[in-house]
Design a protein around this motif. Structure first.
Motif, PDB file in Angstrom:
ATOM      1  N   GLN A 154       0.826  -1.209   0.000  1.00 57.80           N
ATOM      2  CA  GLN A 154       0.000   0.000   0.000  1.00 57.80           C
ATOM      3  C   GLN A 154       0.859   1.257   0.000  1.00 57.80           C
ATOM      4  OE1 GLN A 154      -0.331  -2.634   1.956  1.00 57.80           O
ATOM      5  NE2 GLN A 154      -2.483  -3.255   2.103  1.00 57.80           N
ATOM      6  N   SER A 155       1.964   1.208   0.769  1.00 60.24           N
ATOM      7  CA  SER A 155       2.868   2.366   0.831  1.00 60.24           C
ATOM      8  C   SER A 155       3.513   2.616  -0.521  1.00 60.24           C
ATOM      9  CB  SER A 155       3.952   2.123   1.889  1.00 60.24           C
ATOM     10  OG  SER A 155       3.393   1.993   3.177  1.00 60.24           O
ATOM     11  N   VAL A 156       3.967   1.535  -1.166  1.00 63.13           N
ATOM     12  CA  VAL A 156       4.611   1.683  -2.476  1.00 63.13           C
ATOM     13  C   VAL A 156       3.620   2.228  -3.498  1.00 63.13           C
ATOM     14  CG1 VAL A 156       5.651   0.433  -4.397  1.00 63.13           C
ATOM     15  CG2 VAL A 156       6.378  -0.069  -2.068  1.00 63.13           C
ATOM     16  N   CYS A 157       2.379   1.746  -3.464  1.00 61.90           N
ATOM     17  CA  CYS A 157       1.369   2.249  -4.403  1.00 61.90           C
ATOM     18  C   CYS A 157       1.090   3.741  -4.159  1.00 61.90           C
ATOM     19  CB  CYS A 157       0.078   1.446  -4.272  1.00 61.90           C
ATOM     20  SG  CYS A 157       0.183  -0.198  -5.000  1.00 61.90           S
ATOM     21  N   LEU A 158       1.045   4.125  -2.903  1.00 59.87           N
ATOM     22  CA  LEU A 158       0.872   5.541  -2.567  1.00 59.87           C
ATOM     23  C   LEU A 158       2.028   6.364  -3.125  1.00 59.87           C
ATOM     24  CD1 LEU A 158      -0.757   7.700  -0.953  1.00 59.87           C
ATOM     25  CD2 LEU A 158       0.732   7.182   0.982  1.00 59.87           C
ATOM     26  N   ILE A 169       0.202  -7.146  -6.384  1.00 58.13           N
ATOM     27  CA  ILE A 169      -1.021  -6.547  -5.836  1.00 58.13           C
ATOM     28  C   ILE A 169      -2.247  -6.964  -6.641  1.00 58.13           C
ATOM     29  CG2 ILE A 169       0.240  -4.542  -4.983  1.00 58.13           C
ATOM     30  CD1 ILE A 169      -0.919  -2.948  -7.329  1.00 58.13           C
ATOM     31  N   PHE A 170      -2.039  -7.552  -7.829  1.00 55.93           N
ATOM     32  CA  PHE A 170      -3.159  -7.922  -8.680  1.00 55.93           C
ATOM     33  C   PHE A 170      -3.625  -9.359  -8.446  1.00 55.93           C
ATOM     34  CE2 PHE A 170      -0.693  -4.704 -11.064  1.00 55.93           C
ATOM     35  CZ  PHE A 170      -1.653  -3.707 -11.117  1.00 55.93           C
ATOM     36  N   VAL A 184      -7.826  -1.897  -2.798  1.00 52.81           N
ATOM     37  CA  VAL A 184      -7.107  -1.149  -1.759  1.00 52.81           C
ATOM     38  C   VAL A 184      -5.901  -0.429  -2.349  1.00 52.81           C
ATOM     39  CG1 VAL A 184      -5.715  -1.350   0.343  1.00 52.81           C
ATOM     40  CG2 VAL A 184      -7.855  -2.626   0.137  1.00 52.81           C
ATOM     41  N   ASN A 185      -5.131  -1.122  -3.156  1.00 55.18           N
ATOM     42  CA  ASN A 185      -3.911  -0.526  -3.698  1.00 55.18           C
ATOM     43  C   ASN A 185      -4.210   0.542  -4.750  1.00 55.18           C
ATOM     44  OD1 ASN A 185      -1.626  -1.973  -2.350  1.00 55.18           O
ATOM     45  ND2 ASN A 185      -2.714  -3.744  -3.158  1.00 55.18           N
ATOM     46  N   LEU A 186      -5.291   0.349  -5.509  1.00 54.85           N
ATOM     47  CA  LEU A 186      -5.686   1.389  -6.465  1.00 54.85           C
ATOM     48  C   LEU A 186      -6.123   2.651  -5.728  1.00 54.85           C
ATOM     49  CD1 LEU A 186      -7.619  -0.462  -9.331  1.00 54.85           C
ATOM     50  CD2 LEU A 186      -5.386   0.665  -9.447  1.00 54.85           C
ATOM     51  N   ILE A 187      -6.801   2.487  -4.592  1.00 51.34           N
ATOM     52  CA  ILE A 187      -7.190   3.648  -3.783  1.00 51.34           C
ATOM     53  C   ILE A 187      -5.941   4.397  -3.313  1.00 51.34           C
ATOM     54  CG2 ILE A 187      -8.198   4.366  -1.574  1.00 51.34           C
ATOM     55  CD1 ILE A 187     -10.276   2.135  -1.942  1.00 51.34           C
ATOM     56  N   CYS A 188      -4.946   3.648  -2.837  1.00 57.61           N
ATOM     57  CA  CYS A 188      -3.684   4.265  -2.397  1.00 57.61           C
ATOM     58  C   CYS A 188      -3.012   5.002  -3.555  1.00 57.61           C
ATOM     59  CB  CYS A 188      -2.743   3.199  -1.838  1.00 57.61           C
ATOM     60  SG  CYS A 188      -3.294   2.452  -0.291  1.00 57.61           S
ATOM     61  N   LEU A 189      -3.055   4.384  -4.738  1.00 58.28           N
ATOM     62  CA  LEU A 189      -2.462   4.994  -5.929  1.00 58.28           C
ATOM     63  C   LEU A 189      -3.143   6.321  -6.255  1.00 58.28           C
ATOM     64  CD1 LEU A 189      -0.343   4.261  -8.202  1.00 58.28           C
ATOM     65  CD2 LEU A 189      -2.299   3.503  -9.538  1.00 58.28           C
ATOM     66  N   VAL A 190      -4.462   6.309  -6.246  1.00 58.50           N
ATOM     67  CA  VAL A 190      -5.240   7.515  -6.560  1.00 58.50           C
ATOM     68  C   VAL A 190      -5.010   8.603  -5.513  1.00 58.50           C
ATOM     69  CG1 VAL A 190      -7.566   8.454  -6.786  1.00 58.50           C
ATOM     70  CG2 VAL A 190      -7.002   6.272  -7.864  1.00 58.50           C
ATOM     71  N   VAL A 191      -4.971   8.193  -4.239  1.00 58.06           N
ATOM     72  CA  VAL A 191      -4.714   9.164  -3.168  1.00 58.06           C
ATOM     73  C   VAL A 191      -3.353   9.830  -3.374  1.00 58.06           C
ATOM     74  CG1 VAL A 191      -4.233   9.408  -0.692  1.00 58.06           C
ATOM     75  CG2 VAL A 191      -6.195   8.066  -1.452  1.00 58.06           C
ATOM     76  N   GLY A 192      -2.356   9.037  -3.775  1.00 65.14           N
ATOM     77  CA  GLY A 192      -1.032   9.586  -4.036  1.00 65.14           C
ATOM     78  C   GLY A 192      -1.040  10.600  -5.162  1.00 65.14           C
TER      79      GLY A 192
END
Length: 279
Positions: free
Chosen positions: A92-96, A245-246, A254-262
């Protein structure tokens, strides 16, 4: 920026705030402390000081003291928090972080083109991107494992110093693909001197050896240098994508949300930066 040695208490506090933001920018992936220094109008004084410390310490030392204090506060404070999230929520951190880097790319391209773009600019971007791809893919293909040790922490210090003296370069873009970012940040957050000492040596040597050269490079070949940095950022970012993550719908969401938030956070920061008026 005001260049007088006398600073009011308010100016001193403002300098600490600026330094803190630069320190935070130096630690967070995708954000460059050097770019923030440019935005705040203190990049040139910083480069003048580190390029000629003995000559400039009397005039620029008092001016930049609150900034230096702030950099330390921001750097050490955020490192502790990052270390926790990287250990507990690595993907999650890396995706962010990937989102942060991706969201900052438009502003990096804008900064890179401030003095125009030439064929040489694009050649620089492609060559630097190809070199980083070749290096990182080669490490994976030949199963070369990077073990964090004194030498590699010297390298971490080199990357850290480079992220300040080369606007647009974030040291995390080089350390994350090598697996060095998490132990380095963890060591800083825990004040581990077995990490801080070699990193400090690497940073100091880099500043002494490269500060003048990098300053001259950006002064004389700004577009070529900046586009080269963008090439490094793109290649290194692609190489840290955690494709595992896929493996399930839940992880993907969850990881796409982190990506978008970033991405949103980076765009918001860019909008804030654009509203800052540099005197």
């Amino acid at each position: 920026m005001n260049t007088t040695n006398k600073k009011s208490p308010l100016q001193f506090i403002f300098g600490i705030v600026q330094g803190t933001l630069i320190g935070v920018g130096a630690v967070l992936p995708g954000i460059s402390g050097g770019v923030l220094a440019v935005i705040f109008g203190i990049y040139k004084p910083i480069m003048e000081l580190i390029s000629n410390p003995l000559k400039k310490i009397k005039t620029l030392g008092p001016l930049l003291l609150p900034v230096i204090i702030g950099v330390g506060v921001g750097f050490l404070g955020v490192s502790k928090i990052l270390a926790f999230f990287l250990e507990q929520y690595p993907n999650q951190s890396v995706c962010l972080f990937i989102g942060l880097i991706g969201g900052m790319l438009p502003s990096l391209f804008r900064e890179a083109g401030e003095q125009g773009r030439t064929k040489a600019s694009w050649v620089s971007l492609v060559i630097c991107m190809a070199v980083i791809f070749a290096l990182l893919i080669g490490l994976k293909l030949f199963s070369i494992t990077v073990h964090a040790n004194f030498f590699w922490y010297l390298f971490c210090g080199f990357c850290l110093a480079l992220s300040l003296i080369a606007p647009g370069m974030s040291f995390s873009t080089l350390l994350m693909p090598l697996g060095l970012y998490t132990p380095f940040i963890d060591g800083i957050g825990n004040l581990d001197f077995s990490i801080l000492v070699p990193a400090g040596i690497g940073a100091l040597v880099t500043v002494i050896v490269l500060a003048r050269a990098v300053n001259s490079l950006f002064d004389n070949h700004y577009s070529i240098a900046f586009h080269g940095i963008i090439g490094v950022v793109i290649a290194a970012t692609v190489m840290i994508i955690p494709f595992e993550i896929f493996n399930s719908v839940g992880n993907i969401v969850v990881n796409l949300i982190c990506l978008v938030v970033g991405v949103i956070a980076a765009l918001a920061l860019d909008k804030f930066n654009s509203s800052v008026t540099v005197e």
